[in-house]
Write a protein that holds these residues in place. Structure first.
Motif, PDB file in Angstrom:
ATOM      1  N   LYS A 167     -27.274   8.006   3.965  1.00 53.41           N
ATOM      2  CA  LYS A 167     -26.477   7.286   2.975  1.00 53.41           C
ATOM      3  C   LYS A 167     -27.353   6.667   1.902  1.00 53.41           C
ATOM      4  O   LYS A 167     -26.980   6.624   0.725  1.00 53.41           O
ATOM      5  CB  LYS A 167     -25.653   6.199   3.674  1.00 53.41           C
ATOM      6  N   GLY A 168     -28.528   6.186   2.282  1.00 56.53           N
ATOM      7  CA  GLY A 168     -29.414   5.550   1.326  1.00 56.53           C
ATOM      8  C   GLY A 168     -29.834   6.475   0.209  1.00 56.53           C
ATOM      9  O   GLY A 168     -30.077   6.043  -0.923  1.00 56.53           O
ATOM     10  N   GLN A 169     -29.947   7.766   0.499  1.00 54.63           N
ATOM     11  CA  GLN A 169     -30.289   8.740  -0.528  1.00 54.63           C
ATOM     12  C   GLN A 169     -29.046   9.260  -1.243  1.00 54.63           C
ATOM     13  O   GLN A 169     -29.041   9.455  -2.453  1.00 54.63           O
ATOM     14  CB  GLN A 169     -31.035   9.922   0.101  1.00 54.63           C
ATOM     15  N   LEU A 170     -27.973   9.488  -0.483  1.00 57.42           N
ATOM     16  CA  LEU A 170     -26.791  10.153  -1.027  1.00 57.42           C
ATOM     17  C   LEU A 170     -26.058   9.307  -2.058  1.00 57.42           C
ATOM     18  O   LEU A 170     -25.647   9.819  -3.111  1.00 57.42           O
ATOM     19  CB  LEU A 170     -25.842  10.524   0.120  1.00 57.42           C
ATOM     20  N   VAL A 171     -25.870   8.016  -1.799  1.00 62.45           N
ATOM     21  CA  VAL A 171     -25.086   7.175  -2.706  1.00 62.45           C
ATOM     22  C   VAL A 171     -25.707   7.106  -4.104  1.00 62.45           C
ATOM     23  O   VAL A 171     -24.997   7.301  -5.103  1.00 62.45           O
ATOM     24  CB  VAL A 171     -24.875   5.769  -2.109  1.00 62.45           C
ATOM     25  N   PRO A 172     -27.026   6.843  -4.253  1.00 62.27           N
ATOM     26  CA  PRO A 172     -27.594   6.851  -5.615  1.00 62.27           C
ATOM     27  C   PRO A 172     -27.464   8.213  -6.312  1.00 62.27           C
ATOM     28  O   PRO A 172     -27.274   8.265  -7.528  1.00 62.27           O
ATOM     29  CB  PRO A 172     -29.070   6.497  -5.379  1.00 62.27           C
ATOM     30  N   LEU A 173     -27.559   9.297  -5.545  1.00 62.65           N
ATOM     31  CA  LEU A 173     -27.397  10.621  -6.151  1.00 62.65           C
ATOM     32  C   LEU A 173     -25.977  10.819  -6.668  1.00 62.65           C
ATOM     33  O   LEU A 173     -25.765  11.382  -7.748  1.00 62.65           O
ATOM     34  CB  LEU A 173     -27.744  11.714  -5.137  1.00 62.65           C
ATOM     35  N   ILE A 174     -24.981  10.367  -5.912  1.00 63.22           N
ATOM     36  CA  ILE A 174     -23.590  10.464  -6.355  1.00 63.22           C
ATOM     37  C   ILE A 174     -23.373   9.637  -7.617  1.00 63.22           C
ATOM     38  O   ILE A 174     -22.728  10.078  -8.581  1.00 63.22           O
ATOM     39  CB  ILE A 174     -22.624  10.018  -5.236  1.00 63.22           C
ATOM     40  N   LYS A 175     -23.914   8.436  -7.637  1.00 56.60           N
ATOM     41  CA  LYS A 175     -23.772   7.574  -8.805  1.00 56.60           C
ATOM     42  C   LYS A 175     -24.395   8.218 -10.043  1.00 56.60           C
ATOM     43  O   LYS A 175     -23.806   8.215 -11.131  1.00 56.60           O
ATOM     44  CB  LYS A 175     -24.405   6.210  -8.521  1.00 56.60           C
ATOM     45  N   ALA A 176     -25.582   8.786  -9.879  1.00 58.99           N
ATOM     46  CA  ALA A 176     -26.239   9.444 -11.001  1.00 58.99           C
ATOM     47  C   ALA A 176     -25.473  10.678 -11.452  1.00 58.99           C
ATOM     48  O   ALA A 176     -25.347  10.944 -12.649  1.00 58.99           O
ATOM     49  CB  ALA A 176     -27.668   9.823 -10.615  1.00 58.99           C
ATOM     50  N   ALA A 177     -24.944  11.448 -10.495  1.00 59.41           N
ATOM     51  CA  ALA A 177     -24.189  12.658 -10.822  1.00 59.41           C
ATOM     52  C   ALA A 177     -22.927  12.325 -11.605  1.00 59.41           C
ATOM     53  O   ALA A 177     -22.538  13.050 -12.535  1.00 59.41           O
ATOM     54  CB  ALA A 177     -23.836  13.417  -9.546  1.00 59.41           C
ATOM     55  N   MET A 178     -22.271  11.220 -11.246  1.00 54.36           N
ATOM     56  CA  MET A 178     -21.042  10.841 -11.937  1.00 54.36           C
ATOM     57  C   MET A 178     -21.316  10.369 -13.358  1.00 54.36           C
ATOM     58  O   MET A 178     -20.438  10.426 -14.220  1.00 54.36           O
ATOM     59  CB  MET A 178     -20.313   9.755 -11.148  1.00 54.36           C
ATOM     60  N   LYS A 179     -22.526   9.923 -13.627  1.00 55.58           N
ATOM     61  CA  LYS A 179     -22.889   9.479 -14.975  1.00 55.58           C
ATOM     62  C   LYS A 179     -23.548  10.579 -15.807  1.00 55.58           C
ATOM     63  O   LYS A 179     -23.776  10.403 -17.006  1.00 55.58           O
ATOM     64  CB  LYS A 179     -23.841   8.278 -14.879  1.00 55.58           C
ATOM     65  N   HIS A 180     -23.872  11.701 -15.184  1.00 54.65           N
ATOM     66  CA  HIS A 180     -24.560  12.777 -15.898  1.00 54.65           C
ATOM     67  C   HIS A 180     -23.603  13.459 -16.876  1.00 54.65           C
ATOM     68  O   HIS A 180     -22.493  13.827 -16.506  1.00 54.65           O
ATOM     69  CB  HIS A 180     -25.102  13.803 -14.901  1.00 54.65           C
ATOM     70  N   PRO A 181     -24.021  13.667 -18.130  1.00 56.78           N
ATOM     71  CA  PRO A 181     -23.141  14.278 -19.134  1.00 56.78           C
ATOM     72  C   PRO A 181     -23.139  15.798 -19.085  1.00 56.78           C
ATOM     73  O   PRO A 181     -23.572  16.479 -20.009  1.00 56.78           O
ATOM     74  CB  PRO A 181     -23.740  13.765 -20.447  1.00 56.78           C
ATOM     75  N   GLY A 182     -22.663  16.363 -18.014  1.00 59.36           N
ATOM     76  CA  GLY A 182     -22.627  17.808 -17.844  1.00 59.36           C
ATOM     77  C   GLY A 182     -22.334  18.140 -16.396  1.00 59.36           C
ATOM     78  O   GLY A 182     -21.872  17.300 -15.626  1.00 59.36           O
ATOM     79  N   PHE A 183     -22.608  19.374 -15.997  1.00 57.46           N
ATOM     80  CA  PHE A 183     -22.323  19.809 -14.631  1.00 57.46           C
ATOM     81  C   PHE A 183     -23.370  19.249 -13.680  1.00 57.46           C
ATOM     82  O   PHE A 183     -24.568  19.506 -13.838  1.00 57.46           O
ATOM     83  CB  PHE A 183     -22.311  21.338 -14.555  1.00 57.46           C
ATOM     84  N   ALA A 184     -22.931  18.467 -12.705  1.00 56.43           N
ATOM     85  CA  ALA A 184     -23.834  17.847 -11.731  1.00 56.43           C
ATOM     86  C   ALA A 184     -23.499  18.381 -10.346  1.00 56.43           C
ATOM     87  O   ALA A 184     -22.404  18.157  -9.834  1.00 56.43           O
ATOM     88  CB  ALA A 184     -23.704  16.331 -11.773  1.00 56.43           C
ATOM     89  N   PHE A 185     -24.451  19.070  -9.740  1.00 58.86           N
ATOM     90  CA  PHE A 185     -24.232  19.727  -8.447  1.00 58.86           C
ATOM     91  C   PHE A 185     -24.996  19.023  -7.340  1.00 58.86           C
ATOM     92  O   PHE A 185     -26.189  18.747  -7.484  1.00 58.86           O
ATOM     93  CB  PHE A 185     -24.687  21.193  -8.535  1.00 58.86           C
TER      94      PHE A 185
END
Length: 350
Positions: free
Chosen positions: A192-210
């Motif tokens: 969870k410690g790694q996954l949550v920041p990645l999700i947050k960054a992906a949701m803010k990325h201006p394009g396709f985030a996989f």
């Protein structure tokens, strides 16, 4: 047994800057198997949206068919949602995004939904750089149909019935990189410690985030010989970095040594910052990212973390130069400007 989640919550629950508690981002009670990694990913989405202070009604959730595609019911219960046909979520997401670009789009898929029947749609949603977060809950098997190997099962791995997979796996992370995805990450449902920041960054990325998330199936693929089991993943994980996501306007606080932090500014002023653990990897260099994945494979390791990011990217609306106003808000006069305008358009085509 009831599947109705109790509505009572402690009145003292902490609230984010919009006044929402974490319970406001939850959904229905999960009907997945107890201990399923997919539920941990759902919890990660809830935590990320709560911390980002996203208004639930500004999110659209889309999915296909499979255990993974059931999960949007278990988070963001006050958001828009659509459960589409098997493997066809990307085209539905594309249509919805073109109609209303003001929403935040979350696509949830599985290894069968993406790497088999939906492979064609997956490749095209990447090349179009649709502004969405696309999560694959990857367990290497078909959980809804009793555990057959999926296209992401590693060669030589054994399923619960003892059958050995004879075929090469489809590596969705490498494929996303090759096809031009502008944000590529890989994680583990148990981190969870790694996954949550990645999700947050992906949701803010201006394009396709996989994000490809290894999510063990506790019923059909958590056995000795499986390379998607909890024990195997925990013993073979190699992280690229530790990641922090810094929301817009917040003070930047980090415990890393000066000079060891990479900081990526997002389009809205928020930032993704990470401390490199792998010295031979550059997340801004696609070739370096590909080499890091292949080097990890050669050592039978699963590379997790932020693999690649291109912060200077143009999404589908920029590429098509669409109207600034979402299509669902255009008036009849704007959509039907009259015969004279139509005549001019037809004249240009002659």
């Amino acid at each position: 047994m009831t599947y109705v989640k109790p509505k009572f919550r402690h009145p003292g629950l902490p609230k984010n800057e919009l006044g929402y508690t974490k319970s406001d981002y939850e959904g229905a009670l999960s009907t997945l198997c107890a201990g399923c990694g997919h539920d941990s990913i759902s919890a990660g989405v809830v935590q990320a949206c709560y911390e980002l202070a996203i208004e639930p009604h500004r999110v659209a959730k889309l999915s296909g068919i499979g255990c993974s595609s059931k999960t949007p019911a278990y988070f963001l219960g006050q958001s828009h949602g659509f459960n589409s046909v098997h493997g066809r979520m990307p085209s539905v997401a594309t249509g919805a995004n073109l109609a209303n670009k003001d929403l935040m789009y979350i696509g949830i898929s599985g290894d069968g939904d993406t790497a088999s029947i939906g492979m064609g749609q997956f490749t095209h949603v990447i090349r179009r750089n649709l502004n969405m977060m696309y999560i694959v809950m990857n367990n290497g098997c078909y959980g809804l149909t009793k555990g057959q190997d999926s296209a992401t099962a590693d060669p030589g791995s054994k399923n619960k019935s003892g059958n050995v997979n004879l075929f090469n796996e489809i590596d969705l992370t490498s494929l996303a990189l090759e096809l031009g995805a502008s944000f590529v990450a890989q994680s583990f449902s148990g981190d969870k410690g790694q996954l949550v920041p990645l999700i947050k960054a992906a949701m803010k990325h201006p394009g396709f985030a996989f994000i490809n998330v290894i999510s063990p199936c506790v019923t059909f693929n958590n056995n000795m010989g499986s390379t998607k089991s909890y024990d195997y993943v925990r013993e073979h994980v190699e992280a690229t970095s530790t990641v922090d996501f810094v929301p817009m306007m917040d003070e930047i606080v980090t415990s890393y040594d000066e000079g060891a932090v990479k900081r990526v500014k997002m389009h809205d002023g928020s930032a993704l910052q990470f401390h490199k653990l792998s010295t031979d990897w550059d997340p801004f260099n696609k070739l370096s990212a590909m080499n890091a994945i292949q080097n990890a494979k050669a050592k039978d390791e699963i590379l997790t973390g932020l693999i690649y990011i291109n912060p200077d990217t143009s999404d589908l609306h920029e590429l098509l130069q669409t109207n600034d106003t979402p299509l669902n808000r255009l008036t009849e006069k704007q959509l039907c400007p009259g015969n004279s305008i139509l005549a001019e358009i037809n004249a240009d085509l002659r």
